[in-house]
Design a protein around this motif. Structure first.
Motif, PDB file in Angstrom:
ATOM      1  N   SER A 224       0.851  -1.180   0.000  1.00 39.74           N
ATOM      2  CA  SER A 224       0.000   0.000   0.000  1.00 39.74           C
ATOM      3  C   SER A 224       0.890   1.234   0.000  1.00 39.74           C
ATOM      4  N   SER A 225       0.689   2.086  -0.990  1.00 40.67           N
ATOM      5  CA  SER A 225       1.524   3.287  -1.116  1.00 40.67           C
ATOM      6  C   SER A 225       0.648   4.534  -1.089  1.00 40.67           C
ATOM      7  N   PRO A 226       0.885   5.443  -0.146  1.00 37.41           N
ATOM      8  CA  PRO A 226       0.167   6.714  -0.177  1.00 37.41           C
ATOM      9  C   PRO A 226       0.563   7.491  -1.421  1.00 37.41           C
ATOM     10  N   LEU A 227      -0.416   8.103  -2.070  1.00 40.62           N
ATOM     11  CA  LEU A 227      -0.164   8.810  -3.318  1.00 40.62           C
ATOM     12  C   LEU A 227       0.200  10.267  -3.050  1.00 40.62           C
ATOM     13  N   ARG A 228       1.294  10.696  -3.657  1.00 37.65           N
ATOM     14  CA  ARG A 228       1.767  12.072  -3.493  1.00 37.65           C
ATOM     15  C   ARG A 228       1.929  12.736  -4.862  1.00 37.65           C
ATOM     16  N   TYR A 229       1.859  14.046  -4.849  1.00 36.26           N
ATOM     17  CA  TYR A 229       2.045  14.792  -6.093  1.00 36.26           C
ATOM     18  C   TYR A 229       2.568  16.187  -5.772  1.00 36.26           C
ATOM     19  N   ARG A 230       3.123  16.846  -6.783  1.00 36.23           N
ATOM     20  CA  ARG A 230       3.567  18.223  -6.598  1.00 36.23           C
ATOM     21  C   ARG A 230       2.475  19.161  -7.101  1.00 36.23           C
ATOM     22  N   HIS A 231       2.156  20.172  -6.298  1.00 33.90           N
ATOM     23  CA  HIS A 231       1.164  21.152  -6.741  1.00 33.90           C
ATOM     24  C   HIS A 231       1.627  21.773  -8.050  1.00 33.90           C
ATOM     25  N   PRO A 232       0.767  21.771  -9.073  1.00 37.34           N
ATOM     26  CA  PRO A 232       1.177  22.308 -10.376  1.00 37.34           C
ATOM     27  C   PRO A 232       1.701  23.738 -10.302  1.00 37.34           C
ATOM     28  N   TRP A 233       1.101  24.554  -9.429  1.00 40.34           N
ATOM     29  CA  TRP A 233       1.526  25.951  -9.367  1.00 40.34           C
ATOM     30  C   TRP A 233       2.956  26.109  -8.830  1.00 40.34           C
ATOM     31  N   GLU A 234       3.466  25.083  -8.117  1.00 44.41           N
ATOM     32  CA  GLU A 234       4.858  25.153  -7.674  1.00 44.41           C
ATOM     33  C   GLU A 234       5.809  25.165  -8.859  1.00 44.41           C
ATOM     34  N   LEU A 235       5.403  24.498  -9.936  1.00 48.05           N
ATOM     35  CA  LEU A 235       6.254  24.458 -11.121  1.00 48.05           C
ATOM     36  C   LEU A 235       6.170  25.752 -11.931  1.00 48.05           C
ATOM     37  N   LEU A 236       5.136  26.557 -11.684  1.00 53.31           N
ATOM     38  CA  LEU A 236       5.026  27.831 -12.389  1.00 53.31           C
ATOM     39  C   LEU A 236       6.155  28.774 -12.006  1.00 53.31           C
ATOM     40  N   TRP A 237       6.444  28.838 -10.699  1.00 56.48           N
ATOM     41  CA  TRP A 237       7.484  29.769 -10.247  1.00 56.48           C
ATOM     42  C   TRP A 237       8.673  29.068  -9.576  1.00 56.48           C
ATOM     43  N   GLY A 238       8.623  27.744  -9.485  1.00 56.08           N
ATOM     44  CA  GLY A 238       9.722  27.015  -8.853  1.00 56.08           C
ATOM     45  C   GLY A 238      10.942  26.907  -9.764  1.00 56.08           C
ATOM     46  N   ASN A 239      12.072  26.585  -9.167  1.00 55.82           N
ATOM     47  CA  ASN A 239      13.326  26.457  -9.896  1.00 55.82           C
ATOM     48  C   ASN A 239      13.528  25.018 -10.374  1.00 55.82           C
ATOM     49  N   ILE A 240      13.150  24.739 -11.616  1.00 53.00           N
ATOM     50  CA  ILE A 240      13.471  23.439 -12.194  1.00 53.00           C
ATOM     51  C   ILE A 240      14.977  23.337 -12.388  1.00 53.00           C
ATOM     52  N   ASN A 241      15.580  24.484 -12.648  1.00 51.85           N
ATOM     53  CA  ASN A 241      17.043  24.566 -12.740  1.00 51.85           C
ATOM     54  C   ASN A 241      17.526  25.808 -12.013  1.00 51.85           C
ATOM     55  N   LYS A 242      18.758  25.754 -11.580  1.00 52.36           N
ATOM     56  CA  LYS A 242      19.414  26.903 -10.973  1.00 52.36           C
ATOM     57  C   LYS A 242      20.919  26.719 -11.158  1.00 52.36           C
ATOM     58  N   ASP A 243      21.556  27.698 -11.769  1.00 53.91           N
ATOM     59  CA  ASP A 243      22.992  27.597 -12.076  1.00 53.91           C
ATOM     60  C   ASP A 243      23.237  26.366 -12.947  1.00 53.91           C
ATOM     61  N   ASN A 244      24.019  25.433 -12.437  1.00 51.99           N
ATOM     62  CA  ASN A 244      24.339  24.208 -13.171  1.00 51.99           C
ATOM     63  C   ASN A 244      23.680  22.987 -12.530  1.00 51.99           C
ATOM     64  N   VAL A 245      22.498  23.198 -11.957  1.00 41.32           N
ATOM     65  CA  VAL A 245      21.752  22.143 -11.263  1.00 41.32           C
ATOM     66  C   VAL A 245      20.337  22.080 -11.818  1.00 41.32           C
ATOM     67  N   CYS A 246      19.776  20.865 -11.950  1.00 34.72           N
ATOM     68  CA  CYS A 246      18.382  20.712 -12.362  1.00 34.72           C
ATOM     69  C   CYS A 246      17.827  19.399 -11.802  1.00 34.72           C
ATOM     70  N   VAL A 247      16.538  19.198 -11.992  1.00 34.92           N
ATOM     71  CA  VAL A 247      15.887  17.957 -11.558  1.00 34.92           C
ATOM     72  C   VAL A 247      15.090  17.361 -12.709  1.00 34.92           C
ATOM     73  N   ALA A 248      14.829  16.044 -12.623  1.00 38.88           N
ATOM     74  CA  ALA A 248      14.056  15.331 -13.637  1.00 38.88           C
ATOM     75  C   ALA A 248      13.319  14.171 -12.971  1.00 38.88           C
ATOM     76  N   GLY A 249      12.376  13.580 -13.691  1.00 40.76           N
ATOM     77  CA  GLY A 249      11.634  12.441 -13.152  1.00 40.76           C
ATOM     78  C   GLY A 249      10.766  12.838 -11.975  1.00 40.76           C
ATOM     79  N   ASP A 250      10.613  11.928 -11.024  1.00 38.19           N
ATOM     80  CA  ASP A 250       9.772  12.198  -9.850  1.00 38.19           C
ATOM     81  C   ASP A 250      10.314  13.317  -8.980  1.00 38.19           C
ATOM     82  N   ALA A 251      11.570  13.627  -9.095  1.00 41.58           N
ATOM     83  CA  ALA A 251      12.117  14.769  -8.368  1.00 41.58           C
ATOM     84  C   ALA A 251      11.542  16.075  -8.896  1.00 41.58           C
ATOM     85  N   LEU A 252      11.132  16.059 -10.161  1.00 42.86           N
ATOM     86  CA  LEU A 252      10.532  17.232 -10.792  1.00 42.86           C
ATOM     87  C   LEU A 252       9.018  17.192 -10.721  1.00 42.86           C
ATOM     88  N   HIS A 253       8.414  16.102 -11.178  1.00 43.77           N
ATOM     89  CA  HIS A 253       6.955  16.067 -11.356  1.00 43.77           C
ATOM     90  C   HIS A 253       6.313  14.820 -10.740  1.00 43.77           C
TER      91      HIS A 253
END
Length: 369
Positions: A224-253
């Protein structure tokens, strides 16, 4: 003592392995840090839609996986109240970007295929990242064993509890209040979990074949796994990348599984990220760049622009998938009169079109234009 690496990818899941393999296909070496002692190959079948098959073909493992998994052409929806079949969903269709293709793929086989073609030593196991530090044009990645890696590029593919996403300023994913029960176990009391599932099935109409599957499932194969998600609006103003760093996969979405696009989106991420990053790293140095400091600064700026390009391409796509998956799950698991009516009368036919529409997406090719 610091160890210097060109590119460090945190997490040997779908996104991390795809990114590394994509870079390898373009002639760029990377290092993957995996906190576990081996590949996390336990898991379930993943829905792999048209968009994901294009990514698998781009990195050269699509055909081998097709030989091991049958194509699915249609699906039936049945009301859990009346037992009446409400819709037949056909996946045998042509989209804007070619014929649709849908298969359920074993996660173990997928990860093994992704890792098999990587150069020896690409994945470093038992390497848990504990902190990240800025050092000029580099990032210092501190591991639990005291190792410090100095890298030009840091990519976080470390899942819903991402250390890299936290460094970028993202909040922890939000619980939906819903859970997913699947056939792979870490539960302390699997007997109770199995009884719980059967009791839930007893309250609604479910075909005997489905009940038989649950009844015949081994006790060590239920989770049994509790379901989690990222609020879509966090991606509107959040930092998917910063300098030479970024995220992908579940770390992003991180998203709920109702759309069947979590793993597919991770494969998309890997291809787009590899392309954008390779375009930055393989670009020739300016003739005016002379000293080491100037060369490092120019490369840093090119990497930053490459990751910005990646973030721009993935931001709205991620928002779209997270929102759609949440909406479908809300309707599917709602108990009110309105949601029940929508689920049994409107959603089935609408869902088939929506599943195909979200899979009919062009994110470009792996090669650098």
């Amino acid at each position: 003592m610091e160890e210097v690496q060109e590119i460090v990818i945190v997490g040997a899941g779908i996104a991390g392995l795809t990114t590394s393999l994509g870079l390898h296909k373009l002639g760029i070496r990377s290092l993957i840090l995996e906190s576990s002692g081996s590949l996390r190959i336990t898991g379930f079948a993943l829905a792999i839609w048209t968009n994901a098959w294009k990514a698998l073909d781009a990195i050269g493992i699509g055909d081998s996986l097709r030989q091991q998994h049958k194509q699915i052409y249609w699906n039936l929806s049945t009301s859990t109240i009346s037992g009446v079949q409400t819709a037949t969903m056909s996946f045998d269709a042509k989209g804007k970007h070619g014929d649709h293709e849908f298969r359920c793929v074993n996660r173990k086989l997928l990860l093994e295929a992704l890792s098999k073609d990587l150069p020896s030593g690409t994945i470093r196991f038992s390497s848990k990242v504990v902190s990240i530090e800025i050092s000029g044009f580099y990032k210092l990645v501190h591991l639990a064993d005291g190792t410090i890696l100095k890298t030009k590029v840091l990519i976080g593919c470390d899942g819903v509890n991402s250390v890299v996403a936290k460094w970028l300023g993202f909040k922890a994913p939000t619980f939906t209040g819903r859970a997913s029960i699947r056939d792979k176990v870490r539960e302390d009391d699997p007997i109770k979990m199995k009884q719980f599932v059967l009791s839930k099935l007893g309250n609604v109409y479910v075909p005997d074949e489905i009940k038989a599957i649950v009844e015949n499932t081994e006790l060590d194969s239920i989770i049994s796994s509790p379901l989690r998600y990222r609020h879509p609006w966090e991606l509107l103003w959040g930092n998917i990348n910063k300098d030479n760093v970024c995220v992908a996969g579940d770390a992003l979405h991180p998203m709920t599984p109702n759309l069947g696009q979590g793993g597919c989106a991770a494969l998309e991420d890997g291809v787009v990220l590899a392309r954008c990053l390779a375009g930055a790293l393989l670009k020739e140095q300016s003739e005016e760049t002379k000293g080491k400091g100037d060369r490092e600064r120019e490369e840093y700026k090119r990497i930053e622009m490459g990751l910005k390009k990646y973030a721009k391409e993935r931001r709205w796509r991620s928002i779209e998938l997270i929102s759609t998956a949440y909406f479908i799950g809300f309707i599917q698991q709602g108990n009110g009169q309105v949601t029940t009516f929508l689920r049994d009368n409107i959603l089935p036919a609408f869902l088939a079109r929506l599943l195909l529409k979200r899979a009919d997406f062009d994110y470009g090719k792996l090669k650098i234009s």
